[in-house]
Design a protein around this motif. Structure first.
Motif, mmCIF file in Angstrom:
data_model
loop_
_atom_site.group_PDB
_atom_site.id
_atom_site.type_symbol
_atom_site.label_atom_id
_atom_site.label_comp_id
_atom_site.label_asym_id
_atom_site.label_seq_id
_atom_site.Cartn_x
_atom_site.Cartn_y
_atom_site.Cartn_z
ATOM 1 N N ARG A 1 -1.920 -8.623 -5.591
ATOM 2 C CA ARG A 1 -3.316 -7.948 -4.835
ATOM 3 C C ARG A 1 -3.769 -6.632 -5.606
ATOM 4 N NH1 ARG A 1 -3.166 -3.616 -1.101
ATOM 5 N NH2 ARG A 1 -1.070 -3.147 -0.507
ATOM 6 N N GLU A 2 -5.061 -6.526 -5.360
ATOM 7 C CA GLU A 2 -5.577 -5.127 -5.778
ATOM 8 C C GLU A 2 -5.263 -4.166 -4.518
ATOM 9 O OE1 GLU A 2 -9.772 -5.570 -5.809
ATOM 10 O OE2 GLU A 2 -9.826 -6.564 -7.684
ATOM 11 N N THR A 3 -5.107 -2.888 -5.130
ATOM 12 C CA THR A 3 -4.340 -1.630 -4.440
ATOM 13 C C THR A 3 -5.428 -0.542 -4.403
ATOM 14 O OG1 THR A 3 -3.205 -1.055 -6.165
ATOM 15 C CG2 THR A 3 -2.161 -2.329 -4.451
ATOM 16 N N ASN A 4 -5.485 0.311 -3.464
ATOM 17 C CA ASN A 4 -6.248 1.467 -3.693
ATOM 18 C C ASN A 4 -5.645 2.581 -4.429
ATOM 19 O OD1 ASN A 4 -7.545 3.917 -2.722
ATOM 20 N ND2 ASN A 4 -8.217 3.034 -0.805
ATOM 21 N N PRO A 5 -6.190 2.950 -5.311
ATOM 22 C CA PRO A 5 -5.435 3.840 -6.544
ATOM 23 C C PRO A 5 -5.237 5.320 -5.897
ATOM 24 C CG PRO A 5 -7.782 3.393 -7.125
ATOM 25 C CD PRO A 5 -7.356 2.381 -5.993
ATOM 26 N N LEU A 6 -6.022 5.612 -4.823
ATOM 27 C CA LEU A 6 -5.864 7.044 -4.476
ATOM 28 C C LEU A 6 -5.259 7.081 -3.106
ATOM 29 C CD1 LEU A 6 -6.910 9.488 -5.278
ATOM 30 C CD2 LEU A 6 -9.019 9.167 -4.036
ATOM 31 N N PHE A 7 -5.181 5.958 -2.123
ATOM 32 C CA PHE A 7 -4.557 6.161 -0.954
ATOM 33 C C PHE A 7 -3.541 4.933 -0.554
ATOM 34 C CE2 PHE A 7 -8.589 8.544 -0.484
ATOM 35 C CZ PHE A 7 -8.230 9.640 -0.158
ATOM 36 N N GLU A 8 -2.856 4.476 -1.604
ATOM 37 C CA GLU A 8 -1.758 3.743 -1.466
ATOM 38 C C GLU A 8 -0.680 3.996 -2.414
ATOM 39 O OE1 GLU A 8 -1.835 -0.779 -0.821
ATOM 40 O OE2 GLU A 8 -4.043 -0.514 -1.048
ATOM 41 N N LYS A 9 0.698 3.721 -1.918
ATOM 42 C CA LYS A 9 1.952 4.172 -2.809
ATOM 43 C C LYS A 9 2.960 2.880 -2.201
ATOM 44 C CE LYS A 9 3.128 8.608 -3.192
ATOM 45 N NZ LYS A 9 3.551 9.586 -3.080
ATOM 46 N N HIS A 10 3.893 3.025 -3.207
ATOM 47 C CA HIS A 10 5.099 2.035 -3.023
ATOM 48 C C HIS A 10 5.654 2.437 -1.790
ATOM 49 C CE1 HIS A 10 8.837 0.370 -3.587
ATOM 50 N NE2 HIS A 10 8.130 -1.039 -4.048
ATOM 51 N N GLU A 11 6.217 1.385 -1.203
ATOM 52 C CA GLU A 11 6.889 1.284 0.344
ATOM 53 C C GLU A 11 8.199 2.410 0.244
ATOM 54 O OE1 GLU A 11 7.818 -2.617 1.497
ATOM 55 O OE2 GLU A 11 9.273 -2.782 -0.279
ATOM 56 N N LYS A 12 8.803 2.581 -0.962
ATOM 57 C CA LYS A 12 9.810 3.594 -0.858
ATOM 58 C C LYS A 12 9.525 4.810 -0.342
ATOM 59 C CE LYS A 12 9.999 4.955 -5.754
ATOM 60 N NZ LYS A 12 10.886 4.705 -6.968
ATOM 61 N N TYR A 13 8.295 5.230 -0.522
ATOM 62 C CA TYR A 13 7.593 6.309 -0.151
ATOM 63 C C TYR A 13 7.350 6.623 1.302
ATOM 64 C CZ TYR A 13 7.734 7.352 -5.080
ATOM 65 O OH TYR A 13 8.390 7.719 -6.649
ATOM 66 N N SER A 14 7.516 5.690 2.025
ATOM 67 C CA SER A 14 6.969 5.588 3.536
ATOM 68 C C SER A 14 7.280 6.552 4.392
ATOM 69 C CB SER A 14 6.765 4.084 3.936
ATOM 70 O OG SER A 14 8.501 3.583 3.991
ATOM 71 N N TYR A 15 8.418 6.851 3.964
ATOM 72 C CA TYR A 15 9.150 8.210 4.902
ATOM 73 C C TYR A 15 8.289 9.342 4.858
ATOM 74 C CZ TYR A 15 11.204 10.334 0.759
ATOM 75 O OH TYR A 15 11.218 11.192 -0.293
ATOM 76 N N GLN A 16 7.545 9.471 3.881
ATOM 77 C CA GLN A 16 6.734 10.806 3.577
ATOM 78 C C GLN A 16 5.633 10.771 4.740
ATOM 79 O OE1 GLN A 16 5.682 11.030 -0.517
ATOM 80 N NE2 GLN A 16 7.955 11.109 -1.183
ATOM 81 N N ASN A 17 5.276 9.700 5.378
ATOM 82 C CA ASN A 17 3.819 9.853 6.179
ATOM 83 C C ASN A 17 2.904 10.360 5.815
ATOM 84 O OD1 ASN A 17 5.406 8.118 7.881
ATOM 85 N ND2 ASN A 17 5.444 9.579 9.658
ATOM 86 N N GLU A 18 2.305 10.170 4.634
ATOM 87 C CA GLU A 18 1.563 10.881 3.672
ATOM 88 C C GLU A 18 -0.063 11.021 4.368
ATOM 89 O OE1 GLU A 18 -0.052 12.276 -0.518
ATOM 90 O OE2 GLU A 18 1.443 10.823 -0.462
ATOM 91 N N LEU A 19 -0.508 12.117 4.698
ATOM 92 C CA LEU A 19 -2.081 12.274 4.801
ATOM 93 C C LEU A 19 -2.315 12.865 3.547
ATOM 94 C CD1 LEU A 19 -4.755 12.261 6.465
ATOM 95 C CD2 LEU A 19 -3.888 14.650 7.284
ATOM 96 N N ARG A 20 -3.558 12.411 2.877
ATOM 97 C CA ARG A 20 -3.870 12.962 1.632
ATOM 98 C C ARG A 20 -5.253 13.442 1.651
ATOM 99 N NH1 ARG A 20 -2.499 9.542 -3.755
ATOM 100 N NH2 ARG A 20 -0.358 10.749 -3.374
ATOM 101 N N MET A 21 -5.718 14.714 1.346
ATOM 102 C CA MET A 21 -6.830 15.045 1.080
ATOM 103 C C MET A 21 -7.120 15.098 -0.485
ATOM 104 S SD MET A 21 -6.594 18.490 3.545
ATOM 105 C CE MET A 21 -8.583 18.524 3.795
ATOM 106 N N ALA A 22 -8.467 14.593 -0.722
ATOM 107 C CA ALA A 22 -8.651 14.783 -2.147
ATOM 108 C C ALA A 22 -10.140 14.918 -2.392
ATOM 109 C CB ALA A 22 -8.603 13.180 -2.830
ATOM 110 N N PHE A 23 -10.291 15.731 -3.619
ATOM 111 C CA PHE A 23 -11.789 16.010 -3.937
ATOM 112 C C PHE A 23 -11.733 16.162 -5.542
ATOM 113 C CE2 PHE A 23 -10.423 20.594 -4.606
ATOM 114 C CZ PHE A 23 -11.309 20.925 -5.675
#
Length: 297
Positions: free
Chosen positions: A166-188
Protein backbone atom coordinates in the motif's frame (compact mmCIF):
# COMPACT_ATOMS: atom_id res chain seq x y z
CA UNK A 1 -13.94 5.92 16.73
CA UNK A 2 -12.99 8.50 19.34
CA UNK A 3 -9.34 9.43 19.56
CA UNK A 4 -7.48 8.17 22.60
CA UNK A 5 -6.87 10.83 25.21
CA UNK A 6 -3.28 11.56 26.12
CA UNK A 7 -0.86 14.03 27.64
CA UNK A 8 2.26 14.91 25.55
CA UNK A 9 5.67 14.18 27.09
CA UNK A 10 9.17 14.95 25.84
CA UNK A 11 11.71 12.34 26.96
CA UNK A 12 15.27 13.63 26.72
CA UNK A 13 18.42 14.22 28.78
CA UNK A 14 18.24 16.67 31.67
CA UNK A 15 20.34 19.30 29.88
CA UNK A 16 17.90 19.48 26.96
CA UNK A 17 14.88 19.20 29.26
CA UNK A 18 15.98 22.37 31.05
CA UNK A 19 16.41 24.14 27.71
CA UNK A 20 12.90 23.10 26.69
CA UNK A 21 11.45 24.34 29.97
CA UNK A 22 13.25 27.63 29.32
CA UNK A 23 11.49 27.80 25.95
CA UNK A 24 13.90 26.31 23.40
CA UNK A 25 12.20 23.90 20.99
CA UNK A 26 14.91 22.09 19.02
CA UNK A 27 13.80 20.64 15.68
CA UNK A 28 15.78 18.57 13.18
CA UNK A 29 14.86 18.06 9.51
CA UNK A 30 13.32 14.67 8.74
CA UNK A 31 16.31 14.15 6.42
CA UNK A 32 18.64 13.55 9.37
CA UNK A 33 16.69 10.54 10.63
CA UNK A 34 16.24 8.57 7.41
CA UNK A 35 17.94 6.91 4.46
CA UNK A 36 18.67 10.28 2.83
CA UNK A 37 21.37 10.66 5.49
CA UNK A 38 22.95 7.21 5.57
CA UNK A 39 26.20 8.46 7.13
CA UNK A 40 24.81 9.66 10.43
CA UNK A 41 27.75 11.28 12.19
CA UNK A 42 25.62 12.51 15.10
CA UNK A 43 25.63 9.73 17.72
CA UNK A 44 22.16 10.85 18.87
CA UNK A 45 20.79 9.71 15.51
CA UNK A 46 23.01 6.74 14.75
CA UNK A 47 21.05 4.23 16.83
CA UNK A 48 18.13 1.82 16.61
CA UNK A 49 15.50 4.07 18.19
CA UNK A 50 16.05 7.44 16.46
CA UNK A 51 17.63 6.53 13.12
CA UNK A 52 15.23 4.76 10.74
CA UNK A 53 16.02 3.73 7.14
CA UNK A 54 12.28 3.56 6.49
CA UNK A 55 11.64 7.16 7.58
CA UNK A 56 9.78 9.00 4.83
CA UNK A 57 8.37 5.80 3.32
CA UNK A 58 5.73 6.45 0.66
CA UNK A 59 5.10 2.92 -0.63
CA UNK A 60 5.51 -0.61 0.68
CA UNK A 61 5.28 -3.98 -1.06
CA UNK A 62 4.24 -7.12 0.79
CA UNK A 63 5.69 -9.22 -2.04
CA UNK A 64 8.66 -7.94 -4.03
CA UNK A 65 6.96 -9.04 -7.26
CA UNK A 66 4.27 -6.41 -6.62
CA UNK A 67 6.77 -3.57 -7.00
CA UNK A 68 6.60 -1.99 -10.50
CA UNK A 69 10.40 -1.85 -10.82
CA UNK A 70 10.98 -5.48 -9.85
CA UNK A 71 10.81 -6.80 -13.41
CA UNK A 72 13.53 -4.38 -14.49
CA UNK A 73 16.15 -6.25 -12.45
CA UNK A 74 18.36 -8.99 -13.84
CA UNK A 75 17.26 -12.53 -12.94
CA UNK A 76 20.47 -13.04 -10.93
CA UNK A 77 19.56 -10.01 -8.84
CA UNK A 78 15.86 -10.82 -8.39
CA UNK A 79 16.49 -14.03 -6.46
CA UNK A 80 18.34 -12.11 -3.73
CA UNK A 81 15.82 -9.26 -3.24
CA UNK A 82 13.93 -9.80 0.01
CA UNK A 83 12.12 -6.47 0.41
CA UNK A 84 11.47 -3.30 -1.57
CA UNK A 85 10.00 -0.01 -0.46
CA UNK A 86 9.85 3.57 -1.73
CA UNK A 87 11.18 6.62 0.12
CA UNK A 88 9.66 10.01 -0.70
CA UNK A 89 12.40 12.00 -2.43
CA UNK A 90 10.59 15.32 -2.76
CA UNK A 91 10.39 18.08 -0.15
CA UNK A 92 9.20 15.92 2.77
CA UNK A 93 12.79 15.57 3.99
CA UNK A 94 13.04 19.32 4.62
CA UNK A 95 10.29 19.37 7.25
CA UNK A 96 11.60 20.20 10.73
CA UNK A 97 10.39 17.69 13.30
CA UNK A 98 9.60 17.89 17.03
CA UNK A 99 8.50 14.55 18.48
CA UNK A 100 6.64 13.87 21.72
CA UNK A 101 5.48 10.75 23.54
CA UNK A 102 1.73 10.34 24.06
CA UNK A 103 1.04 9.28 27.63
CA UNK A 104 -2.31 7.59 27.01
CA UNK A 105 -5.21 7.75 29.41
CA UNK A 106 -7.01 4.52 30.35
CA UNK A 107 -10.68 5.23 31.19
CA UNK A 108 -11.06 1.80 32.81
CA UNK A 109 -8.58 2.76 35.56
CA UNK A 110 -9.07 6.53 35.40
CA UNK A 111 -5.29 6.86 35.03
CA UNK A 112 -2.54 6.51 32.44
CA UNK A 113 -1.01 3.47 30.77
CA UNK A 114 2.56 2.74 31.80
CA UNK A 115 5.16 3.70 29.16
CA UNK A 116 7.36 1.04 27.60
CA UNK A 117 10.65 0.78 29.54
CA UNK A 118 12.52 1.26 26.25
CA UNK A 119 11.58 4.95 26.42
CA UNK A 120 14.51 5.40 28.80
CA UNK A 121 16.78 5.14 25.73
CA UNK A 122 15.73 8.70 24.83
CA UNK A 123 17.04 10.26 28.03
CA UNK A 124 16.94 10.51 31.79
CA UNK A 125 14.17 13.11 32.08
CA UNK A 126 10.51 13.38 31.08
CA UNK A 127 9.03 16.84 30.45
CA UNK A 128 5.27 16.56 30.90
CA UNK A 129 3.35 19.26 29.04
CA UNK A 130 0.30 19.83 31.22
CA UNK A 131 -1.40 22.31 28.85
CA UNK A 132 -0.49 21.36 25.30
CA UNK A 133 -2.95 23.74 23.63
CA UNK A 134 -1.18 26.65 25.30
CA UNK A 135 2.13 25.15 24.14
CA UNK A 136 0.77 25.07 20.57
CA UNK A 137 -0.33 28.71 20.90
CA UNK A 138 3.13 29.85 21.97
CA UNK A 139 4.79 27.65 19.36
CA UNK A 140 2.66 29.19 16.60
CA UNK A 141 3.39 32.76 17.69
CA UNK A 142 7.13 32.07 17.77
CA UNK A 143 6.98 30.38 14.38
CA UNK A 144 5.33 33.34 12.66
CA UNK A 145 7.59 35.78 14.45
CA UNK A 146 10.63 34.01 12.98
CA UNK A 147 9.26 33.26 9.49
CA UNK A 148 7.09 35.22 7.06
CA UNK A 149 5.38 32.12 5.72
CA UNK A 150 5.30 28.48 6.82
CA UNK A 151 3.36 25.26 6.43
CA UNK A 152 2.75 23.63 9.80
CA UNK A 153 1.33 20.17 10.50
CA UNK A 154 0.78 17.84 13.42
CA UNK A 155 -0.56 14.33 13.96
CA UNK A 156 0.01 11.13 15.86
CA UNK A 157 2.23 8.70 13.99
CA UNK A 158 0.52 5.58 12.68
CA UNK A 159 2.29 2.31 11.99
CA UNK A 160 2.64 -0.19 9.15
CA UNK A 161 4.20 -3.62 8.60
CA UNK A 162 5.91 -5.29 5.65
CA UNK A 163 3.12 -7.80 5.11
CA UNK A 164 0.90 -5.58 2.98
CA UNK A 165 1.22 -3.58 -0.21
CA UNK A 166 0.00 0.00 0.00
CA UNK A 167 0.90 3.67 -0.12
CA UNK A 168 2.08 5.13 3.18
CA UNK A 169 2.14 8.61 4.66
CA UNK A 170 5.82 9.67 4.47
CA UNK A 171 5.51 12.22 7.27
CA UNK A 172 3.22 10.51 9.77
CA UNK A 173 3.78 6.75 9.44
CA UNK A 174 6.56 4.51 10.76
CA UNK A 175 7.26 0.80 11.04
CA UNK A 176 5.36 -1.03 13.76
CA UNK A 177 8.57 -1.82 15.68
CA UNK A 178 8.51 1.85 16.76
CA UNK A 179 4.93 1.71 18.01
CA UNK A 180 6.08 1.71 21.66
CA UNK A 181 7.17 5.33 21.13
CA UNK A 182 3.53 6.50 20.88
CA UNK A 183 4.80 9.41 18.81
CA UNK A 184 3.07 12.73 18.34
CA UNK A 185 4.89 14.64 15.61
CA UNK A 186 4.96 18.40 15.03
CA UNK A 187 6.36 19.40 11.64
CA UNK A 188 6.88 22.63 9.75
CA UNK A 189 8.66 24.02 6.71
CA UNK A 190 9.44 27.57 5.71
CA UNK A 191 7.78 28.80 2.50
CA UNK A 192 8.87 31.39 -0.04
CA UNK A 193 7.51 32.89 -3.22
CA UNK A 194 7.54 30.49 -6.15
CA UNK A 195 9.14 32.58 -8.89
CA UNK A 196 8.54 29.92 -11.52
CA UNK A 197 4.83 29.46 -10.88
CA UNK A 198 2.45 29.95 -13.79
CA UNK A 199 -1.31 30.35 -14.09
CA UNK A 200 -3.99 32.39 -12.39
CA UNK A 201 -2.65 31.74 -8.86
CA UNK A 202 1.01 32.38 -9.70
CA UNK A 203 1.09 35.63 -7.68
CA UNK A 204 0.34 33.80 -4.43
CA UNK A 205 2.06 30.48 -5.16
CA UNK A 206 4.58 29.32 -2.55
CA UNK A 207 7.32 26.70 -2.50
CA UNK A 208 9.14 24.95 0.33
CA UNK A 209 12.55 26.28 1.28
CA UNK A 210 15.03 23.43 0.78
CA UNK A 211 16.98 23.93 3.98
CA UNK A 212 18.45 21.10 6.09
CA UNK A 213 19.58 23.28 8.99
CA UNK A 214 18.14 22.33 12.42
CA UNK A 215 15.99 24.98 14.08
CA UNK A 216 15.96 26.32 17.64
CA UNK A 217 12.60 28.01 18.12
CA UNK A 218 12.28 30.27 21.18
CA UNK A 219 8.72 30.12 22.55
CA UNK A 220 9.40 31.58 26.02
CA UNK A 221 9.54 29.93 29.42
CA UNK A 222 7.00 27.09 29.73
CA UNK A 223 7.49 26.18 33.37
CA UNK A 224 3.95 27.38 34.04
CA UNK A 225 2.52 24.69 31.73
CA UNK A 226 5.16 21.94 31.90
CA UNK A 227 7.36 20.22 34.46
CA UNK A 228 10.15 17.64 34.50
CA UNK A 229 10.46 14.38 36.41
CA UNK A 230 13.17 11.68 36.36
CA UNK A 231 12.64 8.97 33.76
CA UNK A 232 12.40 6.35 36.53
CA UNK A 233 9.39 8.15 37.99
CA UNK A 234 7.81 8.58 34.57
CA UNK A 235 8.07 4.87 33.74
CA UNK A 236 6.35 4.09 37.05
CA UNK A 237 3.80 6.90 36.50
CA UNK A 238 4.83 8.64 39.70
CA UNK A 239 3.29 11.90 38.57
CA UNK A 240 2.66 14.74 41.05
CA UNK A 241 -1.08 14.84 41.71
CA UNK A 242 -1.15 18.55 42.53
CA UNK A 243 -0.46 19.62 38.93
CA UNK A 244 -3.62 19.67 36.77
CA UNK A 245 -3.33 17.92 33.42
CA UNK A 246 -5.44 19.00 30.47
CA UNK A 247 -6.07 16.74 27.49
CA UNK A 248 -5.30 18.46 24.14
CA UNK A 249 -8.37 17.19 22.30
CA UNK A 250 -11.83 18.67 22.60
CA UNK A 251 -13.89 17.55 25.55
CA UNK A 252 -17.64 17.09 25.24
CA UNK A 253 -19.52 20.32 24.31
CA UNK A 254 -16.28 22.30 23.92
CA UNK A 255 -15.26 23.97 20.65
CA UNK A 256 -12.33 22.63 18.64
CA UNK A 257 -8.97 23.09 20.35
CA UNK A 258 -5.71 24.18 18.72
CA UNK A 259 -4.74 20.52 18.65
CA UNK A 260 -8.01 19.47 16.97
CA UNK A 261 -7.71 22.13 14.28
CA UNK A 262 -4.09 21.35 13.41
CA UNK A 263 -4.64 17.60 13.28
CA UNK A 264 -7.78 17.95 11.18
CA UNK A 265 -6.03 20.24 8.71
CA UNK A 266 -2.99 17.95 8.57
CA UNK A 267 -5.06 14.87 7.78
CA UNK A 268 -6.92 16.77 5.07
CA UNK A 269 -3.66 17.87 3.42
CA UNK A 270 -1.84 14.54 3.71
CA UNK A 271 -4.84 12.55 2.51
CA UNK A 272 -4.16 13.74 -1.03
CA UNK A 273 -0.37 13.66 -0.84
CA UNK A 274 1.39 11.84 -3.64
CA UNK A 275 5.12 11.22 -3.97
CA UNK A 276 6.05 12.02 -7.60
CA UNK A 277 9.70 11.24 -6.98
CA UNK A 278 10.76 8.23 -4.93
CA UNK A 279 13.97 6.44 -3.97
CA UNK A 280 13.69 2.62 -4.10
CA UNK A 281 15.21 0.83 -1.11
CA UNK A 282 16.11 -2.85 -1.31
CA UNK A 283 16.96 -5.52 1.25
CA UNK A 284 19.36 -8.06 -0.28
CA UNK A 285 19.80 -11.63 0.99
CA UNK A 286 22.94 -12.01 3.07
CA UNK A 287 24.06 -14.97 0.94
CA UNK A 288 24.50 -12.75 -2.10
CA UNK A 289 27.97 -11.64 -3.04
CA UNK A 290 29.36 -9.00 -5.36
CA UNK A 291 32.04 -9.69 -7.98
CA UNK A 292 34.99 -7.42 -8.66
CA UNK A 293 32.94 -5.93 -11.50
CA UNK A 294 30.18 -4.98 -9.05
CA UNK A 295 27.78 -7.69 -10.25
CA UNK A 296 25.50 -9.35 -7.71
CA UNK A 297 25.63 -13.15 -7.87
Amino acid sequence: MAEKKFIPVKVTDREWAEKLLDGEVFMRPLYEFGAWNLKKEDKQLNNSFRGDLCEGMSGIFGEVEECPIYDSFDENVKKYIKQIWYIDDTDIKYFKIFSLYCMEYDPSTNFFLKPNPKMCEFGDTAVIIADYNEFIERFGKALFKKYDSVVSMMDRVKFYNFRETRETNPLFEKHEKYSYQNELRMAFCELRENKFAMGINSDTSKEIVEDLTPVKLQIGNIRDIAYAIPIENFLKLLIPRYIPLRFPMRELYESQSNYDKLVSNTRSVMKNHKSPFVRPMLVIDGNARVTDEGILI
